[in-house]
Scaffold this motif. Structure first.
Motif, PDB file in Angstrom:
ATOM      1  N   GLU A  87      30.206  67.887  -0.581  1.00 40.61           N
ATOM      2  CA  GLU A  87      28.995  68.479  -1.184  1.00 40.61           C
ATOM      3  C   GLU A  87      28.131  67.392  -1.814  1.00 40.61           C
ATOM      4  O   GLU A  87      26.913  67.366  -1.650  1.00 40.61           O
ATOM      5  N   LEU A  88      28.769  66.457  -2.531  1.00 42.45           N
ATOM      6  CA  LEU A  88      28.006  65.404  -3.207  1.00 42.45           C
ATOM      7  C   LEU A  88      27.311  64.496  -2.186  1.00 42.45           C
ATOM      8  O   LEU A  88      26.126  64.171  -2.327  1.00 42.45           O
ATOM      9  N   ALA A  89      28.053  64.086  -1.141  1.00 43.58           N
ATOM     10  CA  ALA A  89      27.463  63.193  -0.132  1.00 43.58           C
ATOM     11  C   ALA A  89      26.262  63.869   0.527  1.00 43.58           C
ATOM     12  O   ALA A  89      25.216  63.239   0.748  1.00 43.58           O
ATOM     13  N   THR A  90      26.399  65.168   0.820  1.00 42.56           N
ATOM     14  CA  THR A  90      25.312  65.896   1.484  1.00 42.56           C
ATOM     15  C   THR A  90      24.082  65.969   0.579  1.00 42.56           C
ATOM     16  O   THR A  90      22.959  65.692   0.995  1.00 42.56           O
ATOM     17  N   ARG A  91      24.313  66.323  -0.706  1.00 44.58           N
ATOM     18  CA  ARG A  91      23.178  66.441  -1.636  1.00 44.58           C
ATOM     19  C   ARG A  91      22.516  65.084  -1.863  1.00 44.58           C
ATOM     20  O   ARG A  91      21.289  64.965  -1.843  1.00 44.58           O
ATOM     21  N   LEU A  92      23.345  64.041  -2.084  1.00 49.64           N
ATOM     22  CA  LEU A  92      22.755  62.716  -2.356  1.00 49.64           C
ATOM     23  C   LEU A  92      22.056  62.167  -1.114  1.00 49.64           C
ATOM     24  O   LEU A  92      21.029  61.488  -1.211  1.00 49.64           O
ATOM     25  N   GLY A  93      22.633  62.472   0.060  1.00 53.20           N
ATOM     26  CA  GLY A  93      21.992  62.045   1.306  1.00 53.20           C
ATOM     27  C   GLY A  93      20.601  62.643   1.401  1.00 53.20           C
ATOM     28  O   GLY A  93      19.614  61.954   1.730  1.00 53.20           O
ATOM     29  N   GLN A  94      20.494  63.925   1.092  1.00 49.46           N
ATOM     30  CA  GLN A  94      19.199  64.607   1.173  1.00 49.46           C
ATOM     31  C   GLN A  94      18.228  64.092   0.106  1.00 49.46           C
ATOM     32  O   GLN A  94      17.046  63.921   0.362  1.00 49.46           O
ATOM     33  N   LYS A  95      18.753  63.876  -1.111  1.00 45.47           N
ATOM     34  CA  LYS A  95      17.860  63.505  -2.221  1.00 45.47           C
ATOM     35  C   LYS A  95      17.507  62.018  -2.230  1.00 45.47           C
ATOM     36  O   LYS A  95      16.394  61.653  -2.578  1.00 45.47           O
ATOM     37  N   LEU A  96      18.477  61.152  -1.895  1.00 41.52           N
ATOM     38  CA  LEU A  96      18.239  59.704  -2.020  1.00 41.52           C
ATOM     39  C   LEU A  96      18.249  58.999  -0.669  1.00 41.52           C
ATOM     40  O   LEU A  96      17.363  58.195  -0.382  1.00 41.52           O
ATOM     41  N   GLY A  97      19.275  59.309   0.153  1.00 39.76           N
ATOM     42  CA  GLY A  97      19.417  58.617   1.442  1.00 39.76           C
ATOM     43  C   GLY A  97      18.194  58.832   2.326  1.00 39.76           C
ATOM     44  O   GLY A  97      17.657  57.891   2.929  1.00 39.76           O
ATOM     45  N   LYS A  98      17.736  60.074   2.384  1.00 36.20           N
ATOM     46  CA  LYS A  98      16.597  60.426   3.254  1.00 36.20           C
ATOM     47  C   LYS A  98      15.333  59.651   2.874  1.00 36.20           C
ATOM     48  O   LYS A  98      14.546  59.261   3.737  1.00 36.20           O
ATOM     49  N   LYS A  99      15.161  59.414   1.567  1.00 38.50           N
ATOM     50  CA  LYS A  99      13.937  58.731   1.108  1.00 38.50           C
ATOM     51  C   LYS A  99      14.136  57.223   0.997  1.00 38.50           C
ATOM     52  O   LYS A  99      13.279  56.511   0.456  1.00 38.50           O
ATOM     53  N   ARG A 140      40.501  73.406  -9.211  1.00 36.69           N
ATOM     54  CA  ARG A 140      40.099  74.542  -8.391  1.00 36.69           C
ATOM     55  C   ARG A 140      38.807  74.227  -7.643  1.00 36.69           C
ATOM     56  O   ARG A 140      38.023  73.361  -8.048  1.00 36.69           O
ATOM     57  N   ALA A 141      38.580  74.981  -6.575  1.00 33.56           N
ATOM     58  CA  ALA A 141      37.398  74.731  -5.744  1.00 33.56           C
ATOM     59  C   ALA A 141      36.108  74.948  -6.534  1.00 33.56           C
ATOM     60  O   ALA A 141      35.134  74.223  -6.351  1.00 33.56           O
ATOM     61  N   GLN A 142      36.100  75.949  -7.428  1.00 38.47           N
ATOM     62  CA  GLN A 142      34.848  76.197  -8.173  1.00 38.47           C
ATOM     63  C   GLN A 142      34.548  75.040  -9.132  1.00 38.47           C
ATOM     64  O   GLN A 142      33.380  74.708  -9.366  1.00 38.47           O
ATOM     65  N   ALA A 143      35.594  74.387  -9.670  1.00 34.68           N
ATOM     66  CA  ALA A 143      35.377  73.227 -10.535  1.00 34.68           C
ATOM     67  C   ALA A 143      34.825  72.064  -9.700  1.00 34.68           C
ATOM     68  O   ALA A 143      33.874  71.376 -10.108  1.00 34.68           O
ATOM     69  N   ALA A 144      35.404  71.856  -8.509  1.00 35.22           N
ATOM     70  CA  ALA A 144      34.948  70.774  -7.624  1.00 35.22           C
ATOM     71  C   ALA A 144      33.471  70.971  -7.279  1.00 35.22           C
ATOM     72  O   ALA A 144      32.669  70.028  -7.319  1.00 35.22           O
ATOM     73  N   HIS A 145      33.106  72.211  -6.963  1.00 37.02           N
ATOM     74  CA  HIS A 145      31.720  72.551  -6.602  1.00 37.02           C
ATOM     75  C   HIS A 145      30.769  72.250  -7.775  1.00 37.02           C
ATOM     76  O   HIS A 145      29.728  71.608  -7.605  1.00 37.02           O
ATOM     77  N   GLN A 146      31.156  72.675  -8.969  1.00 36.82           N
ATOM     78  CA  GLN A 146      30.280  72.479 -10.140  1.00 36.82           C
ATOM     79  C   GLN A 146      30.172  70.995 -10.500  1.00 36.82           C
ATOM     80  O   GLN A 146      29.102  70.507 -10.893  1.00 36.82           O
ATOM     81  N   GLN A 147      31.282  70.263 -10.366  1.00 37.97           N
ATOM     82  CA  GLN A 147      31.250  68.836 -10.702  1.00 37.97           C
ATOM     83  C   GLN A 147      30.362  68.066  -9.724  1.00 37.97           C
ATOM     84  O   GLN A 147      29.647  67.137 -10.112  1.00 37.97           O
ATOM     85  N   ALA A 148      30.395  68.467  -8.437  1.00 39.37           N
ATOM     86  CA  ALA A 148      29.534  67.793  -7.451  1.00 39.37           C
ATOM     87  C   ALA A 148      28.061  67.995  -7.817  1.00 39.37           C
ATOM     88  O   ALA A 148      27.262  67.051  -7.721  1.00 39.37           O
ATOM     89  N   SER A 149      27.697  69.201  -8.278  1.00 40.24           N
ATOM     90  CA  SER A 149      26.281  69.448  -8.655  1.00 40.24           C
ATOM     91  C   SER A 149      25.891  68.573  -9.841  1.00 40.24           C
ATOM     92  O   SER A 149      24.807  67.971  -9.858  1.00 40.24           O
ATOM     93  N   THR A 150      26.784  68.518 -10.857  1.00 36.72           N
ATOM     94  CA  THR A 150      26.464  67.725 -12.053  1.00 36.72           C
ATOM     95  C   THR A 150      26.330  66.248 -11.697  1.00 36.72           C
ATOM     96  O   THR A 150      25.378  65.576 -12.114  1.00 36.72           O
ATOM     97  N   LEU A 151      27.283  65.735 -10.897  1.00 40.79           N
ATOM     98  CA  LEU A 151      27.237  64.295 -10.578  1.00 40.79           C
ATOM     99  C   LEU A 151      26.015  63.945  -9.737  1.00 40.79           C
ATOM    100  O   LEU A 151      25.477  62.842  -9.848  1.00 40.79           O
ATOM    101  N   CYS A 152      25.598  64.883  -8.910  1.00 42.53           N
ATOM    102  CA  CYS A 152      24.406  64.624  -8.104  1.00 42.53           C
ATOM    103  C   CYS A 152      23.214  64.361  -9.043  1.00 42.53           C
ATOM    104  O   CYS A 152      22.490  63.375  -8.878  1.00 42.53           O
ATOM    105  N   LYS A 153      23.062  65.233 -10.060  1.00 37.34           N
ATOM    106  CA  LYS A 153      21.949  65.044 -11.009  1.00 37.34           C
ATOM    107  C   LYS A 153      22.114  63.715 -11.749  1.00 37.34           C
ATOM    108  O   LYS A 153      21.172  62.944 -11.905  1.00 37.34           O
ATOM    109  N   SER A 154      23.345  63.438 -12.210  1.00 38.70           N
ATOM    110  CA  SER A 154      23.572  62.219 -12.989  1.00 38.70           C
ATOM    111  C   SER A 154      23.266  60.963 -12.186  1.00 38.70           C
ATOM    112  O   SER A 154      22.655  60.021 -12.700  1.00 38.70           O
TER     113      SER A 154
END
Ligand SMILES: Cc1cc2nc3c(=O)[nH]c(=O)nc-3n(C[C@H](O)[C@H](O)[C@H](O)COP(=O)(O)OP(=O)(O)OC[C@H]3O[C@@H](n4cnc5c(N)ncnc54)[C@H](O)[C@@H]3O)c2cc1C
Length: 434
Positions: free
Chosen positions: A21-33, A331-345
């Motif tokens: 999830e993190l790689a996908t989000r960061l790829g879209q937000k930073l890698g793409k640009k 848990r998966a929900q913790a992993a999901h939430q942590q990926a969102s937070t780290l993406c912003k950070s």
């Protein structure tokens, strides 16, 4: 930090529930640009959302649920590199990846070094055997896709053996014992029961030729759920004919079966270990990064480890859960939430902004007993804790996976995948038989 001419290098190790999830989000937000070079490293070339592994093991998972990292990286502007991380040099800001070998031991890719400006560790967890004699040698585990496929193969071979021996006077029921009555053990038992029924319909098996046992040291199954739901689940498993041995601590496992602390011996052809997790042992010697007693990297409330350029998330991270006298659960929900937070950070970090504190929201726990039922509790600020079951619970359970799919595929592709899977399932067999 990278110098002005070079792109900032973000390396994410482990493409699971959190890392992909993190790689996908960061790829879209930073890698793409072109604002950063995002690299994902994983020991395998495909991703399966780990809570689906018991379905892989039972042979009921549609293979299209696997995500290939290479095309995922191409679509989402991150680089994927296949390999298993084995070391770190914090001073040089380098990680070391061991050679990738073929099944026959031939070296396919030599060992490599990757340099980073920001490193994220998300390598997940493995089963904790607690050094109990015979567990590592004789048990099957559900930590990786490879192990789940191995389980599925052994299961099908065991079914075949029991079918071919059907006319023999000496044939015994196929016995499967699962150690651990947490969500993994309980969900696996229900899946295996469902598979047995399907094989009986296909004429390969008779329901009575399979004996399922769950062995648990605690006196209550599903300790994360309220007692009312645990009892309802227990009743459902008993109705399915699953033998529950509660309050039994396993002391030894042999090829023939399982011995418990009170001297009982439970014969079992297939033995599955699902009794707790730890982070991989090598993390505890990762160039001096602070770890806890189960090898998890200790992180602060921004998910930073004891090195400010290295972050950790998911099962391999120990993150304090304030007011709950413990850590955020693996848990998966913790992993999901942590990926969102780290993406912003990480985005903030690149633009000189502050890191975002991670706050874990527990939305509850759900356990799926396959086609039989789903039970669990939902947490809400307004409603408090609500126990749910049946159809509503099933929909909420599925939504956790859908959230993961949306994070890596977007809404449109997730909708298309869901539809195509529904069509596939209506046409093809329900279980994998090879
Ligand atoms: C059978 C089962 C059922 C579960 N059911 C639920 C559930 O219903 N609900 C729930 O909330 N949670 C459930 N969980 C827990 C949930 O799956 C995990 O909490 C979640 O997957 C953790 O995500 P992660 O990204 O930390 O690790 P993972 O998703 O495990 O991903 C780790 C990744 O790291 C890679 N990796 C490992 N070592 C290396 C290395 N040395 N180098 C490179 N790559 C490496 C792996 O290949 C993997 O892709 C279940 C777990 C299991 C095993």
């Amino acid at each position: 930090m990278a110098n002005n001419n070079e792109q900032h290098k973000i390396v994410i190790v482990g493409g699971g529930a959190a890392g992909l999830e993190l790689a996908t989000r960061l790829g879209q937000k930073l890698g793409k640009k072109g604002k950063a070079e995002v690299t994902l490293i994983d020991a395998t070339s495909t991703h399966i959302w780990k809570p689906l592994l018991h379905e892989v093991a039972a042979g009921t998972l549609d293979e299209s649920e696997q995500v290939e990292y290479l095309p995922q990286g191409h679509r989402n502007h991150f680089r994927f590199r296949l390999g298993k991380m084995e070391g770190l040099n914090r001073q040089k800001k380098e990680i070391y990846v061991s050679p990738t070998l073929s099944d026959s031991g031939e070296e396919l890719i030599p060992s490599r070094t990757f340099s980073y400006d920001t490193l994220v560790m998300s390598i997940g967890s493995v089963s904790n055997t607690f050094n109990i004699k015979g567990v590592a040698e004789h048990c099957l585990f559900l930590d990786t896709t490879r192990q789940a496929f191995k389980f599925q193969k052994q299961l099908f071979e065991a079914y075949l053996k029991s079918y071919i021996g059907k006319d023999s006077a000496h044939v015994k029921p196929l016995s499967i014992a699962i150690v651990g009555a947490g969500a993994t053990g309980v969900e696996l038992a229900a899946q295996l029961h469902e598979v047995t029924n399907v094989l009986a319909i296909y004429g390969l098996n008779e329901k009575s030729t399979v004996k399922l046992t769950i062995i648990e040291a605690a006196t209550q199954l599903l300790p994360a759920l309220p007692i009312k739901l645990a009892i309802a689940t227990q009743q459902q498993l008993v109705n399915l004919g699953v033998d529950l041995k509660m309050g039994r601590r396993v002391t030894e496992i042999s090829k023939e079966g399982i011995t418990t602390h009170d001297g009982e011996f439970i014969e079992a052809e297939l033995k599955v270990w699902a009794a707790g997790i730890k982070a991989p042992d090598w993390l505890s010697q990762l160039d001096g990064l602070a770890t806890n007693h189960i090898n998890q990297l200790i992180v602060d409330n921004t998910l930073a480890t004891s090195d400010p350029d290295i972050f950790a998330m998911g099962d391999c991270a120990a993150c304090l859960w304030p007011d709950h006298k413990g850590n955020v659960p693996p848990r998966a929900q913790a992993a999901h939430q942590q990926a969102s937070t780290l993406c912003k950070s990480i985005c903030n970090r690149l633009s000189g902004g502050a890191l975002v504190p991670f706050v874990y929201y527990d939305y509850g726990s759900l356990v799926s007993l396959g086609k039989y039922t789903t039970v669990g509790n939902l947490m809400g600020n307004l409603m408090g804790t609500v126990s749910i079951g049946g159809f509503i619970a099933k929909v909420v359970y599925l939504s956790l996976y859908k959230m993961h799919q949306v994070a890596i595929h977007g809404y449109f592709r997730t909708a298309m995948l869901t539809l195509s899977n529904a069509f596939r399932r209506s046409v093809y067999k329900k279980i994998k038989m090879h």
